[in-house]
Design a protein around this motif. Structure first.
Motif, PDB file in Angstrom:
ATOM      1  N   UNK A 120       0.831  -1.217   0.000  1.00  0.00           N
ATOM      2  CA  UNK A 120       0.000   0.000   0.000  1.00  0.00           C
ATOM      3  C   UNK A 120       0.858   1.257   0.000  1.00  0.00           C
ATOM      4  N   UNK A 121       1.690   1.396  -1.020  1.00  0.00           N
ATOM      5  CA  UNK A 121       2.642   2.511  -1.106  1.00  0.00           C
ATOM      6  C   UNK A 121       2.630   3.069  -2.530  1.00  0.00           C
ATOM      7  N   UNK A 122       3.324   4.202  -2.719  1.00  0.00           N
ATOM      8  CA  UNK A 122       3.416   4.772  -4.064  1.00  0.00           C
ATOM      9  C   UNK A 122       4.700   4.291  -4.753  1.00  0.00           C
TER      10      UNK A 122
ATOM     11  N   UNK C  32      -3.458   3.070  14.686  1.00  0.00           N
ATOM     12  CA  UNK C  32      -2.524   2.000  14.325  1.00  0.00           C
ATOM     13  C   UNK C  32      -3.231   0.646  14.268  1.00  0.00           C
ATOM     14  N   UNK C  33      -4.147   0.411  15.203  1.00  0.00           N
ATOM     15  CA  UNK C  33      -4.854  -0.875  15.235  1.00  0.00           C
ATOM     16  C   UNK C  33      -6.351  -0.685  15.009  1.00  0.00           C
ATOM     17  N   UNK C  34      -6.705   0.366  14.262  1.00  0.00           N
ATOM     18  CA  UNK C  34      -8.113   0.619  13.974  1.00  0.00           C
ATOM     19  C   UNK C  34      -8.611  -0.262  12.825  1.00  0.00           C
ATOM     20  N   UNK C  35      -9.857  -0.077  12.493  1.00  0.00           N
ATOM     21  CA  UNK C  35     -10.501  -0.946  11.497  1.00  0.00           C
ATOM     22  C   UNK C  35      -9.924  -0.753  10.097  1.00  0.00           C
ATOM     23  N   UNK C  41      -5.066  -4.669   5.812  1.00  0.00           N
ATOM     24  CA  UNK C  41      -4.081  -5.725   6.072  1.00  0.00           C
ATOM     25  C   UNK C  41      -4.587  -7.069   5.540  1.00  0.00           C
ATOM     26  N   UNK C  42      -5.818  -7.416   5.844  1.00  0.00           N
ATOM     27  CA  UNK C  42      -6.329  -8.696   5.371  1.00  0.00           C
ATOM     28  C   UNK C  42      -6.501  -8.652   3.848  1.00  0.00           C
ATOM     29  N   UNK C  43      -6.839  -7.477   3.334  1.00  0.00           N
ATOM     30  CA  UNK C  43      -6.924  -7.337   1.875  1.00  0.00           C
ATOM     31  C   UNK C  43      -5.586  -7.630   1.204  1.00  0.00           C
ATOM     32  N   UNK C 133       0.389  -1.409   8.058  1.00  0.00           N
ATOM     33  CA  UNK C 133      -0.040  -2.669   7.460  1.00  0.00           C
ATOM     34  C   UNK C 133       1.100  -3.690   7.403  1.00  0.00           C
ATOM     35  N   UNK C 134       0.772  -4.948   7.649  1.00  0.00           N
ATOM     36  CA  UNK C 134       1.720  -6.053   7.540  1.00  0.00           C
ATOM     37  C   UNK C 134       1.164  -7.090   6.570  1.00  0.00           C
ATOM     38  N   UNK C 135       1.940  -7.408   5.544  1.00  0.00           N
ATOM     39  CA  UNK C 135       1.523  -8.434   4.586  1.00  0.00           C
ATOM     40  C   UNK C 135       2.785  -8.956   3.922  1.00  0.00           C
ATOM     41  N   UNK C 136       3.348 -10.020   4.515  1.00  0.00           N
ATOM     42  CA  UNK C 136       4.681 -10.468   4.120  1.00  0.00           C
ATOM     43  C   UNK C 136       4.687 -11.613   3.128  1.00  0.00           C
ATOM     44  N   UNK C 137       3.557 -12.249   2.954  1.00  0.00           N
ATOM     45  CA  UNK C 137       3.533 -13.435   2.118  1.00  0.00           C
ATOM     46  C   UNK C 137       3.793 -14.716   2.900  1.00  0.00           C
ATOM     47  N   UNK C 138       4.256 -14.585   4.143  1.00  0.00           N
ATOM     48  CA  UNK C 138       4.442 -15.762   4.999  1.00  0.00           C
ATOM     49  C   UNK C 138       3.270 -15.812   5.969  1.00  0.00           C
ATOM     50  N   UNK C 139       2.430 -16.817   5.845  1.00  0.00           N
ATOM     51  CA  UNK C 139       1.165 -16.792   6.574  1.00  0.00           C
ATOM     52  C   UNK C 139       1.322 -17.006   8.074  1.00  0.00           C
TER      53      UNK C 139
END
Lengths: 293, 293, 293, 293, 293, 293
Positions: A120-122, C32-35, C41-43, C133-139
């Motif tokens: 989610x970056x540019x 930081x931990x809002x909706x 993040x899940x997206x 957001x965290x989305x590393x590809x490692x589940x």
């Protein structure tokens, strides 16, 4: 409520991987005028709307479409990154300057942080910021913001179109260009409809009693630079778009007024006042005593 | 080149100090649509302009005026802060809830950081960010951005007008409201002139070969929400503002296309692929061997 | 694709306006931990996923629910702001310290920027940032991040529950608490299932050849502070959770190794090297000559 | 109190300079999950802790180690940059595409701003932000955050390991991988111990009276997407990890409730309410009169 | 390597809780010139230093002390927050305007996010940013930056001293003021020593061949404003501090040079060039053909 | 008030385009120590000044010059970008690694966002932030900040000078180097004059009653690292620059004091206190009852 369906609005199938282009495409996903911006912007405008009906429905309707565009672009970026080289610097450098060059043009976080996924970056890796969002509660202002967002967005997609010759990527961009064309047209039409219906008018906000503004300078183009050709534009003479005045050209600013004297705040803020130090200290001491601190 | 004259475009003289209001006023100085934004935005648009003449002169002329507005607001804020109470918490609490309340509503950095001076931040203390600026090189897009900026700006000044009854502050706001009225009108007129002269057109960018966009969906309003009243708007039927099509209303999205299969990047990125661990490891080992890492 | 339905998952009906609380509630919308964080993040985790099936479906399924939570909170905040006082400072101050106090506790941008609407910011007005957001590809890593996000989120909602006595607000929070309970449980269960199925294991990433890490220090608790009670924990002796070792307690760090000598970069970077100026200059001149700059 | 010793915990000696890799290594120094994050995170958790003893000692002990890791990575980056080419664009371009490519992959601020030194930024040059830090005062939540941070961190180091073949760099990474293995294990063990001792429990926060949450939906997996395989997971049926319920699978969301009617805030906020302009103005005038503004 | 000892450099014992003051104190913990800034700044300067010995030892020595100051301030803030009221808005409002006022002046994240703990943010809740750090590799520049940081820091502590009458808080501030006095003196002395030893000189960087700058304007004070009293200062005549010239006063700027003609970038960037649309399109088509896009 | 004249202070004419260098040059336009920083910094210092006369005139005079430097650099960057290749990835890769390498080193937003125009960002694309600005109201502190800004700025320009061999670019840099030489000298002279006139003194702020600081530690160099050579510097013995003391060297820190016991905030904040859960819950229930929540 939002519902997700495991389909995409349009095909997302690049012909080949291209990690350098994946980085560039981040701009229209997570940049100032990327899809996250418009999805969130139309969302907040709809949730904050003060009237039910067609304008709010329009915001809801396009807002949810844009969330799907976020998904399409993220999917495309992941596809483009799928076979990206890992980038062992030394090896690449010695063996193949082209691979080295590719590595130089990629976003290192695509590999290190996201493991070949979208972020989610540019295109420079700046995280998307909600500081990009506009939702004021005034629909004429906000629809103008939306028209601008779609213009900037389509302009960026057009530029990106010329930066690839991958037919699969171009096919998606071609779709996005068309949707941006539609949305530009819609926000312009909706802004006009607000005025036609008498719901809003220029200048924004039209509900502010106009007599309370300083009408003497409401239609003067006061030129603070020394080029004079701006005096020839339709913004320098003739009727104004708000239908409430006549433009007037003022080739250079009239004399101003003196600034107020500098402020002298509480001495305990320790600002520099120009009094020699002992005087200031004495005053401080006096004031200290007074306030028993 | 910029020259400074030690005068202000309009008088800046509040009747009394008001530190709570000073904080609020920061919004139109250092906020998303504050004066710093428009000063920098018109500046960058002029420096990046690709044609000499009236449009660029307009940008130069207004840009320099806005720098003077930055100065006026900063001066006003310093005036409002001049006699602000320091805010000894305990004392204030015990003696006077009103003073305590005032302290609660102020920006603590006004005192601690600036010593009762203005700051380049918004009313919540967020530092001004150049992420607010728009300067794309396409004047139709940028003038629309400018019209929006002046609308949002005037809207905020109007709201602030109702939040004070200080005649000196209102006098300045009254002046700013008028200048925003002018600038709204000017950018709208200038955008129209670009189209009238054939320099730019809708959709932005008009120089992109329109046949390359997916014309099937260029004028469809595809409704991704379940309210149907948006079908009644002028954006759902009839001619489009760009003069190149007819709006069409699509009450719900057509079926999408399947998403591509999930990506399988280089195993050395250690993403989760669903293969049982030993298999994955064996593959990794093989790949390691292959690449001699 | 995302579809919007003009309904809410749960009722949003505060008993009375409360602009101070509206500001606080922003934390779980745009903090930081809002909706917004969990929705995005899940997206991104789902769009970047490398395997189809139940894990990705889980991400899709919860992600879309969270977008609806964004909407519910935005709606609640707008309701709470509906009758908020405008905040004429002076009047409020003189007449009613309670109103003054309320104004002090509100977010000024709620009124000035959003016209009594919700904003994509936290309770201090910081714009939401995709840096959350965290989305590393490692589940396994990402589901742990998700469990944490739901814990922090539920903790904040619980704190907010005690800060209001409005039954309508509490009713919504009660619903959100329950959903966070569910999502905490789900991510913990899903993380366990990844290990049970052999898809992932500890330490993350389990696909990295463990022999390449410095196994001598893989299970040592080296204590860099002087409290010794940490030696009593289950992290200081006994088997390790990854099932691959035994914890060992090292009460104070062994001797280190000398740092490498300071670097001496290209003299044209003008860093301070400690050589007397003339020598440095001569060297610079020589290097200049060499490189013909 | 912190004390510094002029030694490093492990050797930092790259075999050769590599400015491109230096940029990548910034990620684990100054990125979202870099060493600055964990050093500050464990620090704030310890300073905010509400109980003395082993948990706080653990935080102190690891926190100080992480500050030393910050130092090791900064030292390594400076070593890698020591002989980096200055990057005279034109010359490089004409003579050697490999050098040109290297320049393209470096962080320009390494040379221009830091003179071949490390910087507190990530691999895209984003300055480290305290927005990355988590310290809630609830140790079960925070230890889960810590476990996640060590997982993400080790994952990034593992990826970086494959991006270089410099034995000196790999030697350091090998050490860091082992420490991350240890710290993952420790936080997992510590989280389990909190539960085993009855100090904390699931769901977090366990001290919130669970009867006050909406228990009807506490264990329902409500699927907002259309893939059904998530119904097969252990998160959709069977007992829940918190030991307080049974998972239930709800394949699609039940009907929602209608949203509340749109808000009508104070007319002086100039939001669009859909009333024709004259009506709105009259109302505004009336309200103005009322408030004598 | 860093070692932690569970002691504080100075006592941290406020006489009573004060959540409003706790927020203010955040400025010198996590603000632009707070303790985190100096701890990180001196750290990066030492790790990037190019010479061993006394200057680097000085950086190491003070840097570690500042980490301890971070800890002291975090501890103090947690103490001040210990008994802070939770802030049930409605109740507070009705019953006690003083409590309401206090709530208005607190940082809501102290309660909601940190559970009455310190946070790495400034007094407006902006997260600390590494964008505050300066570490250039040139010690004369950096020691000047450090002197400034200690001046700004002591100034802020002095202001905060007057904002409380809690003897315990003042006792800590009194200690910090003294340490800032010391550090101001040290950096000034160290900067002077660099010059005295001939290691560095003015202007920074002194190793740049001064003949390559445009010496004609190296000592002219060119006045771009209309106040003339700046001509009276020691910066307008007489010898310059670098010992290499004589100041000269130029009361108004000489004529400038014309700007270059506007740029005409690749037509595929779709900037506005002022050519009528058909011409532009034709050119675009030609260029398209040429490049086969 | 600010006036703009369509001239530049110095010629801006690069010999050839260089998009890679354009990116680097952004540092001194929109970076931490770029021209936007100094223009805004001197502006805010002048608007917040508490005394009329020569010091404020100096700030006004230089501030306006710096706005012109912003313009010159923006103009130069646009010139350098004029003929930049668009960057069709695939084609470039196959045909010419040098072109590919150039693309790798450019800022993609220069093309995508600005259409070959300058941007208000640094060389890594971070948007300029007002968090860089210093304006405290204390002139001795602020002039020191200004001296530092000019030093860091000149250092960066010097480094950039060596990174190009374009005579047109070097000609502009040569001019900027000279102006930075002047401004370094001026701020140093002005700071000295403040002291000579007794307006300000060391330590800053000199108006704070020095007896209220903890004089026992005002001149001690307490060494928190283990290198001892810092004891040899002029900052470790002899008279202090503020003329008020003698430096003293303390080779290692004296024993500290115990930290206060951990805090126990309101149980409704749900922090971990180490009490077994049932006890805590009972306490919570009691407290709940007490507060009727």
């Amino acid at each position: 409520m939002f519902f997700h369906r495991q389909e995409l609005q349009h095909e997302v199938k690049p012909e080949r991987p291209d990690a350098v282009y994946a980085r560039k495409l981040q701009e229209v996903l997570g940049g100032q005028y990327g899809e996250i911006t418009v999805a969130m912007q139309y969302g907040f405008q709809s949730w904050n709307a003060h009237m039910p009906g067609k304008y709010r429905d329009l915001l809801y309707g396009i807002g949810a479409e844009e969330m799907g565009h976020v998904e399409m672009l993220a999917t495309m970026i992941a596809q483009l990154l799928e076979k990206a080289p890992l980038g062992v610097t030394e090896g690449a450098m010695q063996e193949d300057p082209t691979v080295a060059a590719i590595i130089g043009g990629t976003d290192p976080q695509h590999a290190i942080v996201a493991g070949a996924g979208a972020r989610p970056v540019d295109s420079n890796g700046n995280p998307w910021s909600a500081g990009y969002v506009t939702a004021s509660g005034n629909l004429l202002a906000d629809f103008t913001a939306n028209a601008n967002a779609e213009m900037q967005g389509r302009l960026q997609v057009a530029r990106l179109y010329h930066m690839t010759d991958d037919p699969g990527v171009r096919d998606l961009l071609s779709f996005l260009l068309a949707r941006d064309t539609m949305h530009q047209n819609q926000w312009i039409a909706a802004a006009a409809e607000l005025r036609a219906e008498g719901v809003e008018d220029l200048p924004v906000p039209s509900t502010f009693p106009i007599g309370k503004e300083d009408r003497d300078v409401s239609y003067q183009y006061i030129n603070f630079s020394d080029g004079q050709s701006a005096g020839e534009g339709s913004w320098a003479s003739g009727p104004t778009p708000d239908g409430k005045g006549e433009f007037e050209y003022v080739p250079e600013p009239p004399a101003g007024v003196p600034a107020p004297p500098p402020t002298k705040p509480d001495v305990r803020l320790h600002g520099t006042t120009g009094m020699p130090e002992p005087v200031e200290k004495a005053m401080g001491a006096a004031q200290d005593a007074l306030h028993k601190e």
